[in-house]
Design a protein around this motif. Structure first.
Motif, mmCIF file in Angstrom:
data_model
loop_
_atom_site.group_PDB
_atom_site.id
_atom_site.type_symbol
_atom_site.label_atom_id
_atom_site.label_comp_id
_atom_site.label_asym_id
_atom_site.label_seq_id
_atom_site.Cartn_x
_atom_site.Cartn_y
_atom_site.Cartn_z
ATOM 1 N N CYS A 786 58.877 42.858 94.373
ATOM 2 C CA CYS A 786 59.855 41.805 94.719
ATOM 3 C C CYS A 786 59.188 40.829 95.674
ATOM 4 O O CYS A 786 58.652 41.235 96.717
ATOM 5 C CB CYS A 786 61.095 42.429 95.362
ATOM 6 S SG CYS A 786 62.291 41.187 95.962
ATOM 7 N N GLU A 787 59.230 39.562 95.353
ATOM 8 C CA GLU A 787 58.560 38.538 96.166
ATOM 9 C C GLU A 787 59.268 38.286 97.489
ATOM 10 O O GLU A 787 58.701 37.654 98.379
ATOM 11 C CB GLU A 787 58.491 37.224 95.392
ATOM 12 C CG GLU A 787 57.653 37.319 94.138
ATOM 13 C CD GLU A 787 57.630 36.017 93.359
ATOM 14 O OE1 GLU A 787 56.954 35.956 92.338
ATOM 15 O OE2 GLU A 787 58.313 35.056 93.801
ATOM 16 N N HIS A 788 60.470 38.788 97.644
ATOM 17 C CA HIS A 788 61.275 38.479 98.820
ATOM 18 C C HIS A 788 61.288 39.607 99.837
ATOM 19 O O HIS A 788 61.288 39.349 101.048
ATOM 20 C CB HIS A 788 62.707 38.140 98.389
ATOM 21 C CG HIS A 788 62.785 37.007 97.419
ATOM 22 N ND1 HIS A 788 62.700 35.698 97.786
ATOM 23 C CD2 HIS A 788 62.898 37.015 96.051
ATOM 24 C CE1 HIS A 788 62.787 34.915 96.720
ATOM 25 N NE2 HIS A 788 62.912 35.693 95.644
ATOM 26 N N HIS A 801 68.567 44.499 91.695
ATOM 27 C CA HIS A 801 67.961 44.610 93.025
ATOM 28 C C HIS A 801 68.155 43.325 93.823
ATOM 29 O O HIS A 801 68.533 43.365 95.007
ATOM 30 C CB HIS A 801 66.463 44.918 92.866
ATOM 31 C CG HIS A 801 65.684 44.720 94.136
ATOM 32 N ND1 HIS A 801 65.701 45.624 95.181
ATOM 33 C CD2 HIS A 801 64.880 43.689 94.535
ATOM 34 C CE1 HIS A 801 64.938 45.167 96.169
ATOM 35 N NE2 HIS A 801 64.424 43.994 95.797
ATOM 36 N N LEU A 802 67.897 42.171 93.204
ATOM 37 C CA LEU A 802 68.016 40.900 93.918
ATOM 38 C C LEU A 802 69.467 40.629 94.344
ATOM 39 O O LEU A 802 69.697 39.996 95.375
ATOM 40 C CB LEU A 802 67.516 39.752 93.042
ATOM 41 C CG LEU A 802 66.014 39.727 92.762
ATOM 42 C CD1 LEU A 802 65.690 38.621 91.779
ATOM 43 C CD2 LEU A 802 65.222 39.529 94.053
ATOM 44 N N PHE A 812 71.035 34.876 96.919
ATOM 45 C CA PHE A 812 71.083 34.835 95.458
ATOM 46 C C PHE A 812 72.521 34.845 94.963
ATOM 47 O O PHE A 812 73.419 35.382 95.588
ATOM 48 C CB PHE A 812 70.336 36.033 94.864
ATOM 49 C CG PHE A 812 68.843 35.926 95.003
ATOM 50 C CD1 PHE A 812 68.218 36.381 96.151
ATOM 51 C CD2 PHE A 812 68.073 35.348 94.012
ATOM 52 C CE1 PHE A 812 66.843 36.285 96.304
ATOM 53 C CE2 PHE A 812 66.710 35.242 94.152
ATOM 54 C CZ PHE A 812 66.088 35.701 95.300
ATOM 55 N N GLY A 813 72.682 34.188 93.819
ATOM 56 C CA GLY A 813 73.945 34.204 93.103
ATOM 57 C C GLY A 813 73.696 34.502 91.641
ATOM 58 O O GLY A 813 72.576 34.340 91.123
ATOM 59 N N LYS A 814 74.751 34.902 90.948
ATOM 60 C CA LYS A 814 74.603 35.311 89.553
ATOM 61 C C LYS A 814 75.085 34.207 88.627
ATOM 62 O O LYS A 814 76.187 33.677 88.805
ATOM 63 C CB LYS A 814 75.395 36.592 89.297
ATOM 64 C CG LYS A 814 75.207 37.172 87.906
ATOM 65 C CD LYS A 814 75.956 38.494 87.776
ATOM 66 C CE LYS A 814 75.732 39.123 86.404
ATOM 67 N NZ LYS A 814 76.453 40.400 86.267
ATOM 68 N N CYS A 815 74.254 33.849 87.662
ATOM 69 C CA CYS A 815 74.642 32.848 86.658
ATOM 70 C C CYS A 815 75.571 33.507 85.655
ATOM 71 O O CYS A 815 75.236 34.542 85.080
ATOM 72 C CB CYS A 815 73.405 32.276 85.965
ATOM 73 S SG CYS A 815 73.800 31.157 84.595
ATOM 74 N N SER A 819 73.446 35.721 83.269
ATOM 75 C CA SER A 819 73.623 36.961 84.040
ATOM 76 C C SER A 819 72.421 37.289 84.916
ATOM 77 O O SER A 819 72.262 38.430 85.340
ATOM 78 C CB SER A 819 73.914 38.148 83.107
ATOM 79 O OG SER A 819 75.071 37.912 82.353
ATOM 80 N N GLU A 820 71.541 36.338 85.220
ATOM 81 C CA GLU A 820 70.377 36.583 86.055
ATOM 82 C C GLU A 820 70.615 36.084 87.478
ATOM 83 O O GLU A 820 71.510 35.262 87.727
ATOM 84 C CB GLU A 820 69.146 35.892 85.467
ATOM 85 C CG GLU A 820 68.701 36.508 84.151
ATOM 86 C CD GLU A 820 67.411 35.903 83.626
ATOM 87 O OE1 GLU A 820 67.136 36.060 82.438
ATOM 88 O OE2 GLU A 820 66.690 35.252 84.419
#
Length: 928
Positions: A786-788, A801-802, A812-815, A819-820
């Motif tokens: 994970c880059e974060h 995970h994100l 982060f939010g979900k599209c 759904s990502e």
């Protein structure tokens, strides 16, 4: 000195039948003035010729209430132009113009009196009327002028100028100063002084015959002043003041009589005519009695009067000085017509008439109070309080019966003598004085609050004792005069006076009107005249007065006599003004909320439409309490009218819910409907995620326990068979060998996981405890960093995970389409672009977070997608080990199955140690 200039109408562009321009030559209360033809061409013009060449100082115009010209221009000339008189070449000279109000603020019910000051010399005046103001009453697009008045001086002074100059020289020689303040307001004090008797308002509200008498008396007064006959001048001054009220009353009577004639109510017209004749005879009799009416005045005697205009049946309300006409025994004695404006000596002039009905404010003469100390002469600190003085006055009055209201009214009887009314107050309250008497009205206008309270309580008692057989006309006049005083008292800042006004108003509505059966019209008049002022008091700075006003309005709205009128609800749903006080807005909202619960929306004046429009607009008010009350009202309305309420609100979407008020409203709707709110849905999701995490941790703990048991068993075997070397079973299928096949060839279960990656299935001698950590950290194709948060997680669970586990999950939010997980600052642009590939349900397809493609569902499909050559093209680890993976695949066969130790069960992330690699304990097993 400027004075009124007579004129004649020379010409006009046209007129409607019955409304000629020649009507402008007459000034009286009943004149209709000039009207233009229907649908006429503009501009319209009228030319006037003055009786002499003069210097115009002032022009007065009385406009129509709804036939209003937008602009009127004025032109003046010494003579008529050539199109009237061919041998004259004189042209009109433009003076300017005036603009008239469109009268929308008054609802086109009031006339505008416009005064223009000019300085121009001429004999002909031309008026040009431009396009009319448009309103719903002026259906024929007409313009009209009710009256015009010209005030000026003769232009040729000749001998008069010499006389004036001579008088100035004499005054200068004698040391007289024309600027002496004592001469202010007189012709001697100001050369440009204009008499009030020349004003247009005087003629338009005065009976013409009385106006002529007043002017003659004014001339006599000036002559008396010049001859220094000051007693006589004083008597004339008082007569003029009284006659002005007489003329105004006769003017009203004339208008009422003419209205009765237009309605063909000839009985009423006859009654008004007789009242006028009798009233005029009484007044003229008083003038003769005081030697103010003689043959020098060019007027008719009372017996020779022709039929006169109408008058409301009513009589003056002041004490009687002397009877003029005999009255029936059952009627009380009459009050005087008009008391002097100033306190006069016994020898001063007074004018009295007999009444047509008993005065309400009249009472039996009270016993003279004992001599008392002059309060004003005492030091300020030693003066008694108003309440104490009131009690001293009350001690002289006998106690009444035990009835509460009557006793309170008697206790508040006027004590002492309030200060006399000013000239302004006399004019303002003239109609109330005529009915209630000057004594009572003077108390209501007093500067001492106790007198104001006592006057209201005395009026309360008088109305309660009014006999049932009193004529209807008298009862109505008394009621309207009482409402006049109540309106004034409601504005009072003193609490006892305000309370007394509310008590009197309640009694009139609930007892006086039903008792005498005055009807709905009078009750409506009471409410409509008082409710606007009461609503204003709900915004008072005093909390006590605010509460009293709010409670009384609520109580009044529930009176059975008022409830059916539906008047008060219509005032409460008027939009809130932006500049209104916070207290006023809060009180209006509170009243609306209370009365909605008491009255509902069925035949109450409240409807879903007017309540919702008002409440939605109140959501934008600057005061928090107002917005909060508006939300409560909307929720209450939703309980009763769900489908209709939603029509007045914006759609329930994410953009609307960004507004906290609308979010509160829609969540309130959900509770009313029994649906879960957003907060409850989020709590349920959070609980589900926590439960899943808990189960996952328990599974990992169980697996770790199993591994520990395997280690112990392996240690025991090694101790027992330390000398025996067991054959090593080669894995014929390479890193894809499955557990059942290993068991088939005799490999023990305890050694199967040795040197094996449980995620990608690769087996290697280098996969010791440290080797596996290095493999997970850098090389495993099924894992990614994970880059974060720098944790190693399975690619299949990277999105979850994100959103739920990452240290930066709040970013982060979900599209909802793919759904990502997307960064929140980029999410609006991401959604708006609509470039993402829509995700399919989890049962139908897996979704790769690297290449954003959908592929076959199931766990084995993840291996084929992430590790196969035709799979994911965005897996960076696959680019440098693809050949090695292919060689391993060719040499060893398919990777071994996880046999219950899949990555999903082992957890979605591998913790990272300080050195950069995760520690994996218990993964090394002895090979056979």
């Amino acid at each position: 000195m400027p004075h009124k200039i007579g004129f004649v109408v020379v010409s006009s562009s046209g007129h409607e039948d019955g409304f000629s321009a020649r009507e402008l030559m007459i000034h009286a209360p009943t004149v209709s003035g000039w009207r233009s033809p229907r649908f006429c061409q503009f501009p319209q013009e009228i030319v006037l010729q003055m009786v002499e060449r003069c210097r115009i100082r002032k022009l007065q115009l009385l406009a129509h209430q709804y036939m209003i010209s937008s602009k009127i221009e004025f032109y003046i000339s010494e003579s008529l132009p050539e199109y009237f008189m061919p041998y004259q070449a004189e042209r009109f000279r433009r003076l300017g113009y005036v603009s008239l109000s469109d009268n929308e603020k008054t609802g086109c019910k009031a006339r505008e009196l416009k005064s223009v000051y000019v300085d121009a010399v001429g004999q002909f005046l031309k008026l040009i009327f431009h396009q009319n103001h448009v309103n719903k009453y002026n259906i024929y697009n007409q313009v009209a002028l009710v009256a015009i008045n010209i005030i000026g001086d003769p232009a040729d002074f000749s001998d008069e100028s010499n006389i004036t100059s001579r008088e100035k020289l004499i005054d200068l020689y004698l040391g007289h100063n024309t600027e002496d303040p004592a001469l202010e307001g007189t012709s001697a004090g100001k050369s440009d002084y204009i008499s009030p008797l020349d004003d247009l308002a005087f003629d338009m509200y005065q009976d013409p015959e009385v106006a002529q008498i007043i002017r003659k008396l004014d001339e006599r007064k000036r002559e008396a002043v010049q001859k220094e006959r000051y007693d006589y001048a004083k008597k004339l001054k008082q007569a003029i003041a009284d006659l002005q009220k007489v003329g105004e009353r006769l003017g009203r009577y004339e208008v009422e009589k003419r209205c009765a004639v237009e309605k063909e109510d000839y009985d009423l017209a006859k009654e008004k005519k007789q009242q006028m004749e009798q009233y005029r005879a009484q007044v003229y009799g008083q003038l003769e009695l005081h030697s103010l009416l003689d043959a020098a005045l060019p007027m008719r005697r009372p017996l020779d009067l022709p039929p006169q205009p109408l008058v409301p049946s009513g009589s003056p309300g002041q004490r009687k000085l002397m009877p003029v006409l005999p009255q029936p025994e059952e009627r009380r004695t009459e009050n005087q017509f008009a008391e002097p404006f100033l306190q006069e000596k016994p020898s001063s002039y007074s004018l009295t008439v007999s009444p047509q009905h008993p005065a309400v404010g009249q009472s039996l003469p009270a016993p003279e109070p004992p001599p008392k100390t002059n309060v004003e002469s005492l030091p300020y600190d030693e003066r008694p309080l108003p309440a104490i003085r009131k009690q001293q006055g009350d001690a002289l009055v006998e106690p009444e019966v035990s009835d509460t209201d009557v006793r309170d009214a008697q206790k508040g009887a006027v004590s002492g003598e309030p200060e006399p009314l000013t000239e302004k107050a006399l004019r303002e309250a003239s109609s109330a004085i005529d009915v209630l008497g000057e004594t009572l009205v003077a108390g209501a206008y007093s500067k001492t609050w106790s007198y104001r309270e006592d006057a209201l309580l005395a009026l309360y008692k008088q109305l309660m004792e009014m006999p049932i057989g009193t004529p209807k006309e008298d009862l109505k006049n008394i009621l309207r005069a009482s409402i006049f005083l109540i309106r004034r008292a409601i504005k009072d800042i003193v609490s006892p006076v305000f309370q007394a006004s509310l008590k009197l108003l309640k009694m009139i509505i609930t007892q006086y009107i039903p008792k005498h059966r005055l009807g709905k019209l009078e009750a409506t008049h009471c409410v409509e005249r008082t409710i606007p002022i009461l609503l204003t008091r709900t915004g008072d700075s005093s909390a006590r007065l605010r509460v009293m006003a709010v409670n009384f309005i609520q109580e009044m709205a529930l009176f059975k006599e008022v409830k059916s009128f539906q008047i008060i609800p219509s005032y409460l749903v008027q939009p809130l003004k932006a500049n209104s006080s916070a207290h006023l807005a809060m009180s209006q909202m509170e009243l609306l909320a209370r009365l909605l619960k008491d009255l509902g929306t069925e035949s109450s004046g409240f409807t879903v439409d007017n309540v919702m429009k008002f409440s939605v607009s109140a959501l934008e008010h600057r005061v928090y309490e107002v917005r909060e009350t508006a939300v409560r009202i909307i929720l209450d309305m939703y309980k009763q009218h769900q489908a209709f309420v939603l029509e007045y609100l914006p759609p329930d979407d994410s953009n609307t819910r960004k507004n906290v008020l609308y979010k509160t409203i829609f969540e309130g709707f959900a509770k009313i409907d029994g649906r879960p709110t957003d907060a409850e849905i989020r709590a349920q999701k959070k609980a589900a995620v926590e439960e899943a995490e808990k189960q996952k941790k328990e599974e990992i703990k169980a697996l770790q326990g199993q591994l520990a048991m395997l280690r112990e068993a392996e240690a025991d075997i090694q101790e027992k068979e330390s000398d025996a070397m067991k054959p090593k079973i080669q894995d014929s299928q390479g890193r894809k060998a499955a557990l059942p096949e290993a068991q088939a060839v005799g490999i023990p279960d305890s050694h199967y996981l040795d040197n094996l990656c449980i995620f990608c299935g690769e087996r290697s001698e280098s996969f010791t405890e440290e080797g596996l950590d290095l493999h997970y950290w850098k090389h495993c194709l099924m894992l990614a960093r994970c880059e974060h948060c720098k944790q190693v997680v399975e690619i299949s669970s990277l999105t979850e995970h994100l959103l739920t586990e990452c240290d930066k999950k709040d970013r982060f939010g979900k599209c909802y389409r793919c759904s990502e997980a997307v960064l929140k600052e980029e999410l609006p642009r991401h959604i708006k672009a609509k470039d993402c590939n829509p995700a399919k349900p989890e049962k139908l397809a897996n979704r790769c977070p690297l290449c954003h493609e959908n592929f076959t569902p199931g766990e084995e499909a993840w291996k084929a997608h992430l590790m196969g050559p035709a799979g994911c093209t965005m897996n960076l680890r696959k680019t440098h080990i693809l050949q090695r993976a292919q060689a391993l695949t060719a040499g060893r066969g398919p990777p071994a199955a996880r046999t219950g130790l899949s990555g999903s069960k082992m957890g979605s992330k591998i913790p990272t140690p300080k050195g950069g690699l995760s520690k994996s304990s218990g993964r090394t097993y002895t090979k056979r």
